[in-house]
Design an enzyme around this catalytic site. Structure first.
Site, PDB file in Angstrom:
ATOM      1  N   ASP A  83       0.919  -1.193  -0.019  1.00  0.00           N
ATOM      2  CA  ASP A  83      -0.283   0.162  -0.573  1.00  0.00           C
ATOM      3  C   ASP A  83       0.468   1.478   0.202  1.00  0.00           C
ATOM      4  OD1 ASP A  83       1.098   0.075   2.516  1.00  0.00           O
ATOM      5  OD2 ASP A  83      -0.632  -0.381   3.666  1.00  0.00           O
ATOM      6  N   SER A  84       0.197   2.245   0.267  1.00  0.00           N
ATOM      7  CA  SER A  84       1.337   3.847  -0.259  1.00  0.00           C
ATOM      8  C   SER A  84       1.447   4.395   0.694  1.00  0.00           C
ATOM      9  CB  SER A  84       0.336   4.891  -1.031  1.00  0.00           C
ATOM     10  OG  SER A  84      -0.458   5.124   0.558  1.00  0.00           O
ATOM     11  N   GLY A  86       0.403   6.165   2.907  1.00  0.00           N
ATOM     12  CA  GLY A  86      -0.595   7.006   3.499  1.00  0.00           C
ATOM     13  C   GLY A  86      -1.348   6.402   4.840  1.00  0.00           C
ATOM     14  N   PHE A  87      -2.368   5.813   4.355  1.00  0.00           N
ATOM     15  CA  PHE A  87      -3.992   5.722   4.942  1.00  0.00           C
ATOM     16  C   PHE A  87      -3.073   5.520   6.768  1.00  0.00           C
ATOM     17  CE2 PHE A  87      -6.641   3.256   7.353  1.00  0.00           C
ATOM     18  CZ  PHE A  87      -7.886   4.034   7.190  1.00  0.00           C
ATOM     19  N   ASP A 137      -3.350   8.506  -2.170  1.00  0.00           N
ATOM     20  CA  ASP A 137      -3.867   9.237  -2.087  1.00  0.00           C
ATOM     21  C   ASP A 137      -4.634   9.634  -1.091  1.00  0.00           C
ATOM     22  OD1 ASP A 137      -4.649   7.486  -0.445  1.00  0.00           O
ATOM     23  OD2 ASP A 137      -6.693   6.077  -1.116  1.00  0.00           O
ATOM     24  N   GLN A 181     -11.062   7.423  -5.022  1.00  0.00           N
ATOM     25  CA  GLN A 181     -11.963   8.546  -3.826  1.00  0.00           C
ATOM     26  C   GLN A 181     -13.563   8.755  -4.087  1.00  0.00           C
ATOM     27  OE1 GLN A 181     -11.386   8.021  -0.869  1.00  0.00           O
ATOM     28  NE2 GLN A 181      -9.243   7.271  -1.031  1.00  0.00           N
ATOM     29  N   ASP A 258      -8.595  -7.671   0.571  1.00  0.00           N
ATOM     30  CA  ASP A 258      -7.400  -7.399   1.250  1.00  0.00           C
ATOM     31  C   ASP A 258      -8.369  -7.123   2.011  1.00  0.00           C
ATOM     32  OD1 ASP A 258      -7.427  -4.896   1.285  1.00  0.00           O
ATOM     33  OD2 ASP A 258      -5.911  -5.014   2.503  1.00  0.00           O
ATOM     34  N   CYS A 296     -14.050 -28.048   4.687  1.00  0.00           N
ATOM     35  CA  CYS A 296     -13.027 -27.627   4.809  1.00  0.00           C
ATOM     36  C   CYS A 296     -12.115 -28.231   3.974  1.00  0.00           C
ATOM     37  CB  CYS A 296     -12.028 -26.908   5.736  1.00  0.00           C
ATOM     38  SG  CYS A 296     -10.915 -26.334   5.551  1.00  0.00           S
ATOM     39  N   CYS A 298      -8.852 -28.466   5.034  1.00  0.00           N
ATOM     40  CA  CYS A 298      -7.831 -28.368   6.010  1.00  0.00           C
ATOM     41  C   CYS A 298      -6.087 -28.845   6.487  1.00  0.00           C
ATOM     42  CB  CYS A 298      -7.582 -26.784   6.226  1.00  0.00           C
ATOM     43  SG  CYS A 298      -7.743 -26.089   7.700  1.00  0.00           S
ATOM     44  N   CYS A 301      -8.209 -28.777  10.141  1.00  0.00           N
ATOM     45  CA  CYS A 301      -9.611 -29.799  10.280  1.00  0.00           C
ATOM     46  C   CYS A 301      -9.587 -30.972   9.817  1.00  0.00           C
ATOM     47  CB  CYS A 301     -10.804 -28.937   9.047  1.00  0.00           C
ATOM     48  SG  CYS A 301     -11.573 -27.101   9.620  1.00  0.00           S
ATOM     49  N   HIS A 327      -6.220 -21.496   9.510  1.00  0.00           N
ATOM     50  CA  HIS A 327      -7.567 -22.384   8.821  1.00  0.00           C
ATOM     51  C   HIS A 327      -8.499 -22.093   7.998  1.00  0.00           C
ATOM     52  CE1 HIS A 327     -11.941 -23.530   8.366  1.00  0.00           C
ATOM     53  NE2 HIS A 327     -12.417 -22.725   9.543  1.00  0.00           N
TER      54      HIS A 327
END
Ligand SMILES: [Zn+2]
Ligand SMILES: [Zn+2]
Lengths: 427, 430
Positions: A83-84, A86-87, A137, A181, A258, A296, A298, A301, A327
């Site tokens: 990510d940038s 900034g956030f 942004d 935005q 994400d 599942c 996995c 599981c 999981h």
């Protein structure tokens, strides 16, 4: 492949050819909570996120570059996105201030005033070397600002994208995504869309959401943006991690998501299942010998029961967190796969209907779900109505009210954006 | 079934056979907490078999409640419920969590569940939990007191330990699930030789007992005291029975105990090493040590030559380079491990231990592990635990090899001398 507004696609990145829609786990500081990169590969993760703000603090992008870039530093062969930064500055640091020049903030290490400009953010991300990098942004929390501020931020974000593009030093190795935005204002979103689409970046993110806005507004914005973005480019809804939100956004034509929600909620002993969530600390699981999720398969599981995990989760042991995290990632990967399959097989509406019905077995579908499905051209059928503006979390009858411990930060749709703050607060 | 195959002085190697697998001795029982390794998911633990993982230690007191014995049994018993049912996994259930004590002897605060467990546990409840765990070897409940307990407390612990052994054996008779499991007795008695001897005599040769555990050690006694206690106790135990030393675990301590004839260890040493951010880095054999020495000398000679030839400026730069290299090698390390918190590893692309074949070393660098520690990311602990467990299991394999070849004394001497060499040489330079 298109099915209504939903689409299944292939996205070719320098390090990996991804199948979308897809969920991308967040590895804030170069690892996804307790998992090794080998495990992420085995789980089918295609892209892992790194947070520029955290990585620039430690170990620093110059060191990462010296070590051959982020891929090599953490030994991850597939896609990466940064990510940038900034956030996280705006949300994590006090006294952050946005001017035309960039984001000014107080250094957490020595208290000095620092400035993050679009050029600097791109430079740092160029050093980290992720497959996808994000434009800086002008972030305004969607719920807490006046119209004038949104107007300013919208236009500034468009001005900044030009500076980002100009500063981008590795355009053939890294894909720069612009971020739409405009808050919850249709007019501003439209201005933003037009301005950014004209720049023709390799991909687009829908920003300024997952900040506590109501669900109906959230879906309206996503719907408007996906409709306004070019067909041939990936669309990434930032900070979205609730499974239901992903199903809905995919119906509206979004491709990438994400959030730290699956890993963060694992730390509170909460496992994701098709019906909603299991809060494993609850005594009801003390002698429940079923796996977390019977569908599942996995590693967790296959081996462990809810009864085994219950006391470990109740005590908050790292072993339990590791297993539930594993999981939960497996769940998100399987959900992404199911979404892709349903789209490719032209049965996405049926998939959505089944999915929603399982989460709301009483048929009391929240209005925003019904409405967003309608926007996507999917009729949900009978709705109990009146459930109002639910927050899309737990639908497990016994645990209906979302997991209490996580509720605060997750009241919005989780998200790496909250995630940074949450990781620091709850770490 | 325990069979000694080689003797070398008092040290011996052999095999402990159980219905679910065998443990080569001298052997390490890998520590578990409530049936799980501290940081390793099963897919990370399983590959350690190749390095010699055979036995796991379980603390029975962790299965008295949450989960209760009933929950364990309902879930198919400990092996299945805890997912420790891979073929070849030997479960040894004891009444003491080695992590409750630091290996240096102080009581731990964080994991001290002993007090509450001990308050309510009876031999009958203990055996009920044992039966639910379904171990291959179980150790009787004992009154575990630290070395520096007063004489009357030590005497009481001996009386109780003997009485509880009888009660455990009687209760175990009622548990069909324990029929195939081996029962081992504990020898207590704090630091007092006569109490230790009294306890050994009381439990030795009890019908149904096939092995022995030296308990209450690693609680602050001096190495000499421990050596004397071990010797006094072993003299009074049947020579052919397996003997386990509980809660003692540095490499030097292991070598000393093996030299006296100890066969099995459970220890929280690896836990402490891992939690401290350390990676074990001692050479496993004299040959490896010598090769390493040679490599270092060449490196130093090489840079010395460079410095001699060049101009003053070049020499200074080369010297700085040498100092840099040496710093990276020596800061944050002692004779047996490196500390990954040290800034010296920030850009170190080498694996934790060059040449190591574990998952962590095969896939990741010191720089990455250093970064993970700095940012408090759990994956750092995972990688360190993999490496440390792998390295220690291989150390035990080397010990067994030395005994089988009749050169254990030489191996032990080399190891201890290496430490001396370090203390006066490389270590002193820091
Ligand atoms: Zn699963
Ligand atoms: Zn290793």
């Amino acid at each position: 492949m298109q099915c209504g507004r939903a689409r299944a696609a292939r996205m070719t990145l320098p390090h990996y050819v991804c199948e979308t829609p897809m969920f991308m786990p967040v590895g804030t500081q170069g690892s996804v909570k307790g998992l090794t990169s080998r495990q992420l590969e085995e789980l089918g993760c295609q892209v892992v996120l790194g947070n520029t703000y955290h990585l620039e603090n430690r170990p620093g992008s110059e060191l990462v570059a010296e070590m051959g870039g982020l891929h090599s530093f953490i030994n991850w062969p597939r896609g990466m996105l940064t990510d940038s930064g900034g956030f996280q500055m705006v949300s994590l640091l006090h006294l952050a201030d946005i001017t035309e020049e960039g984001v000014t903030f107080q250094s957490p290490t020595d208290g000095r005033r620092m400035l993050l400009t679009p050029e600097h953010s791109i430079q740092v991300q160029n050093r980290l070397g992720a497959d996808i990098i994000m434009a800086l942004d002008d972030v305004v929390p969607s719920t807490a600002a006046d119209d004038a501020r949104f107007e300013e931020a919208t236009h500034r974000t468009t001005r900044w994208i030009d500076r980002c593009i100009a500063a981008h030093g590795r355009p053939t190795e890294q894909n720069l995504f612009a971020i739409v935005q405009g808050g919850l204002d249709e007019r501003l979103r439209d201005i933003s869309l037009k301005g950014l689409v004209a720049r023709g970046t390799p991909g687009y993110a829908i920003g300024g959401l997952a900040g506590g806005e109501d669900k109906r507004s959230f879906v309206k914005v996503v719907s408007q943006c996906t409709a306004g973005l070019p067909d041939g480019k990936p669309r990434y809804v930032m900070g979205i991690g609730y499974p239901l939100d992903i199903v809905i956004c995919s119906a509206l034509g979004a491709d990438m998501y994400d959030s730290v929600y699956p890993t963060r909620t694992a730390r509170f002993g909460v496992a994701l299942v098709p019906e909603g969530v299991l809060k494993l600390k609850n005594a009801q699981f003390a002698a429940d010998y079923r796996p977390l999720d019977e569908e599942c398969g996995c590693m967790v599981c296959r081996r462990y029961s809810r009864a085994f995990l219950h006391p470990l989760a109740a005590k908050g042991l790292p072993f339990a967190t590791n297993l539930i995290t594993y999981h939960n990632i497996a769940y998100m990967m399987r959900l992404s796969q199911q979404i892709r399959d349903a789209i490719k097989e032209q049965r996405y509406p049926a998939f959505v209907r089944d999915y929603v019905a399982r989460q709301f077995p009483a048929g009391d579908y929240p209005e925003w779900v019904v409405e967003s499905c309608r926007l996507a051209g999917i009729e949900l059928g009978s709705s109990g109505g009146g459930a109002g503006d639910g927050k899309a979390a737990a639908a497990d009858g016994s645990a209906a009210a979302a997991d209490g411990s996580a509720a605060g930060a997750a009241a919005a749709a989780g998200g790496s954006r909250q995630g940074g703050a949450a990781a620091d607060g709850a770490g | 079934m325990f069979a000694v195959s080689h003797r070398d002085g008092d040290a011996r190697s052999g095999e402990l056979s159980t219905p679910n697998g065998t443990i080569a001795t001298p052997g390490l029982l890998v520590y578990t907490h409530r049936g799980g390794s501290m940081n390793l998911t099963p897919d990370m633990l399983e590959p350690l078999r190749a390095a010699g993982l055979q036995g796991l230690q379980l603390d029975v007191l962790q299965f008295l409640n949450q989960p209760t014995p009933g929950v364990l049994s309902g879930g198919g018993g400990g092996r299945k419920f805890l997912a420790l049912d891979a073929p070849g996994t030997v479960l040894v259930a004891t009444g003491r969590d080695p992590a409750i004590y630091e290996y240096t002897g102080a009581m731990r605060q964080a994991t001290n569940e002993w007090a509450s467990g001990a308050a309510t546990v009876t031999p009958e409840r203990y055996v009920e939990a044992l039966a639910a765990v379904r171990p291959d070897v179980w150790v009787a409940l004992s009154d575990d007191v630290p070395s520096d307990s007063r004489t009357d407390r030590a005497a009481k612990s001996v009386d109780r330990t003997a009485a509880w052994l009888g009660a455990c054996l009687a209760a175990a008779q009622q548990q069909p699930g324990l029929a195939a499991a081996a029962a081992w007795a504990v020898v207590q008695g704090a630091q007092y030789q006569h109490e230790r001897q009294r306890c050994a005599e009381a439990v030795a040769g009890q019908p149904g007992v096939s092995g022995y555990v030296l308990g209450g050690l690693g609680t602050g006694e001096s190495p000499e005291q421990r050596q004397q206690i071990v010797q006094a106790v072993l003299q009074r135990l049947p020579a052919g029975a397996p003997r386990m030393l509980s809660s003692v675990g540095t490499p030097e301590e292991i070598l000393e105990a093996v030299a006296q004839g100890i066969d099995l260890f459970d220890t929280a040493y690896l836990l402490d090493v891992t939690n401290g951010g350390y990676a074990l880095a001692f050479p496993l054999s004299q040959e490896a040590d010598e090769a390493e020495q040679q490599r270092r000398q060449q490196q130093q000679r090489g840079s010395a030559a460079e410095a001699a030839v060049g101009a003053a400026a070049v020499a200074a730069a080369a010297a700085a380079g040498v100092v840099g290299k040496r710093a990276a090698d020596e800061c944050g390390r002692d004779d047996s491990k490196i500390n990954l918190w040290a800034l010296a590893y920030r850009t170190d692309r080498r694996p934790l231990l060059p040449g190591c074949t574990c998952f962590a070393c095969a896939n990741h660098t010191r720089a990455y592990v250093h970064h993970l520690l700095q940012t408090h990311e759990m994956t750092g602990q995972v990688l360190l635990e993999v490496h440390n467990t792998h390295h220690y299991l291989r150390f035990f394999a080397e010990v067994r090899k030395a005994i089988a070849a009749g050169r254990f004394a030489a191996y032990r001497d080399w190891f201890l001398q290496r430490r001396q060499r370090w203390l006066v040489g490389e270590g002193g330079r820091q």
